[in-house]
Design an enzyme around this catalytic site. Structure first.
Site, PDB file in Angstrom:
ATOM      1  N   ASP A 118       8.228  23.678 107.111  1.00 57.27           N
ATOM      2  CA  ASP A 118       6.799  23.426 106.954  1.00 57.27           C
ATOM      3  C   ASP A 118       6.124  24.772 106.692  1.00 57.27           C
ATOM      4  OD1 ASP A 118       4.166  22.235 107.212  1.00 57.27           O
ATOM      5  OD2 ASP A 118       5.084  20.696 108.484  1.00 57.27           O
ATOM      6  N   ASP A 171      18.890  20.874 116.746  1.00 59.72           N
ATOM      7  CA  ASP A 171      18.998  20.822 115.286  1.00 59.72           C
ATOM      8  C   ASP A 171      17.889  19.921 114.741  1.00 59.72           C
ATOM      9  OD1 ASP A 171      19.796  20.763 112.646  1.00 59.72           O
ATOM     10  OD2 ASP A 171      21.376  19.276 113.015  1.00 59.72           O
ATOM     11  N   LYS A 189      15.831  21.126 112.156  1.00 64.26           N
ATOM     12  CA  LYS A 189      15.639  21.556 110.761  1.00 64.26           C
ATOM     13  C   LYS A 189      14.171  21.642 110.375  1.00 64.26           C
ATOM     14  CE  LYS A 189      20.143  19.975 109.071  1.00 64.26           C
ATOM     15  NZ  LYS A 189      20.637  19.232 110.245  1.00 64.26           N
TER      16      LYS A 189
HETATM   17  O1  LIG Z   1      22.316  21.680 110.664  1.00 62.17           O
HETATM   18  C1  LIG Z   1      23.325  20.972 110.816  1.00 62.17           C
HETATM   19  O2  LIG Z   1      23.903  20.938 111.890  1.00 62.17           O
HETATM   20  C2  LIG Z   1      23.879  20.310 109.633  1.00 62.17           C
HETATM   21  C3  LIG Z   1      23.677  20.927 108.415  1.00 62.17           C
HETATM   22  C4  LIG Z   1      24.353  20.480 107.292  1.00 62.17           C
HETATM   23  O3  LIG Z   1      24.241  21.033 106.201  1.00 62.17           O
HETATM   24  N1  LIG Z   1      25.175  19.402 107.414  1.00 62.17           N
HETATM   25  C5  LIG Z   1      25.349  18.736 108.594  1.00 62.17           C
HETATM   26  O4  LIG Z   1      26.138  17.786 108.635  1.00 62.17           O
HETATM   27  N2  LIG Z   1      24.650  19.149 109.706  1.00 62.17           N
HETATM   28  C6  LIG Z   1      24.750  18.385 110.972  1.00 62.17           C
HETATM   29  O5  LIG Z   1      26.096  18.415 111.433  1.00 62.17           O
HETATM   30  C7  LIG Z   1      26.476  17.182 112.007  1.00 62.17           C
HETATM   31  C8  LIG Z   1      27.712  16.684 111.285  1.00 62.17           C
HETATM   32  O6  LIG Z   1      28.139  15.487 111.848  1.00 62.17           O
HETATM   33  P1  LIG Z   1      29.475  14.749 111.359  1.00 62.17           P
HETATM   34  O7  LIG Z   1      29.382  14.609 109.872  1.00 62.17           O
HETATM   35  O8  LIG Z   1      29.400  13.433 112.080  1.00 62.17           O
HETATM   36  O9  LIG Z   1      30.625  15.620 111.796  1.00 62.17           O
HETATM   37  C9  LIG Z   1      25.271  16.245 111.903  1.00 62.17           C
HETATM   38  O10 LIG Z   1      24.605  16.239 113.147  1.00 62.17           O
HETATM   39  C10 LIG Z   1      24.388  16.889 110.844  1.00 62.17           C
HETATM   40  O11 LIG Z   1      23.020  16.690 111.108  1.00 62.17           O
END
Ligand SMILES: O=C(O)c1cc(=O)[nH]c(=O)n1[C@@H]1O[C@H](COP(=O)(O)O)[C@@H](O)[C@H]1O
Length: 272
Positions: A108, A103, A105
């Site tokens: 670019d 992940d 993201k």
């Molecule tokens: O792409 C992702 O995984 C992601 C997208 C998004 O919109 N929101 C989001 O929380 N995430 C990822 O999902 C995980 C959520 O983690 P917790 O909030 O700790 O459950 C993190 O690693 C974020 O980087």
């Protein structure tokens, strides 16, 4: 509804919990410790910015060497080197080691994202995230650069509420932008979409079975929301059409991450 392949590009193997544990650890040693605890209770392990920028590709190699990840680039089946993942239990393939979700993201210009995807593809991830807001040409460049990877388009971050999104210049409720970006990304070749559980039923209705839907912003009843704005329970996210729940802190900040992951897995696996 978009036309496309009749079946979802990826769903968790039979018997595996539809959970991707976010290994948002400050260093590789902590990530490995968490992974040992949670891998039997997850279909996917997610390596994101914090861990990858600190530990780099070495952490992926270390996870694979311990048999905590399925072999790169192949469907998840048992990893004989790790007895936690037997090939079968009765006639079910429950022992599959988790797959890798990188992940990072990417966002670019198309040539740069294509190069980034080529660099990441050698690590054998099932999923790599790109921001759908990078545009159709960027998503297409990512897909063309690594056809074996499920390019996974992030629509609107789950940390953004209506006001925060409007402040970025995107007017209207998050669901409007999620719909637009999800359609754009799938038309450009993305095989998976990240959205919040609040939009997942709308995205499923819009895109049908052509796409794997991945939802962060998942909080078991009573858990801290922290910086997540658009949230729902795991049960709700699955009943609304999510294929894979991304869960980090509710598991990794628990006193015992193995127990937290196992408890959650027991609750949600029968709901698939
Ligand atoms: O792409 C992702 O995984 C992601 C997208 C998004 O919109 N929101 C989001 O929380 N995430 C990822 O999902 C995980 C959520 O983690 P917790 O909030 O700790 O459950 C993190 O690693 C974020 O980087």
């Amino acid at each position: 509804m978009l036309s496309g392949p009749a079946e979802r590009p990826w769903v968790p193997p039979a018997g595996r919990p539809p959970i991707a544990v976010a290994l948002d650890a400050p260093d590789g040693a902590t990530a490995l410790q968490w992974a040992r605890a949670v891998a039997p209770h997850a279909a996917v392990l997610k390596v994101g910015l914090e861990l990858f920028l600190r530990a780099g590709a070495a952490v992926v190699t270390a996870l694979r060497d311990e048999g905590l990840l399925a072999p790169g680039g192949r469907p998840a089946v048992g990893v004989p080197s790790n007895p936690a993942f037997p090939l079968t239990d009765g006639d079910q393939e429950v022992g599959a080691a988790p797959e890798l979700f990188l992940d990072l993201k990417l966002h670019d210009i198309p040539a740069t994202v294509a190069g980034g995807m080529r660099s990441l593809a050698v690590l054998g991830p099932r999923f790599v995230t790109v921001h759908a807001a990078g545009g159709a040409a960027m998503v297409r460049a990512a897909v063309d650069a690594a056809p074996e990877v499920h390019v996974t388009a992030v629509t609107v971050l789950t940390s953004l509420d209506d006001r925060a999104l409007a402040a970025t210049g995107l007017s209207g409720p998050p669901s409007d932008a999620v719909r637009r970006l999800a359609v754009l990304a799938v038309e450009a070749g993305a095989r998976a979409i990240v959205c919040s559980p609040k939009e997942v039923s709308m995205v499923r209705a819009e895109l049908g079975e052509t796409v794997t839907l991945i939802t962060p912003g998942v909080r078991p009843e009573g858990a801290e929301r922290a910086d997540q704005a658009r949230v729902a329970t795991p049960e709700r996210a699955l009943s609304d059409g999510s294929d894979l729940l991304v869960i980090g802190r509710p598991i990794t900040s628990a006193v015992d991450p193995a127990v937290a992951a196992a408890t959650l897995a027991t609750r949600v696996t029968p709901l698939r």
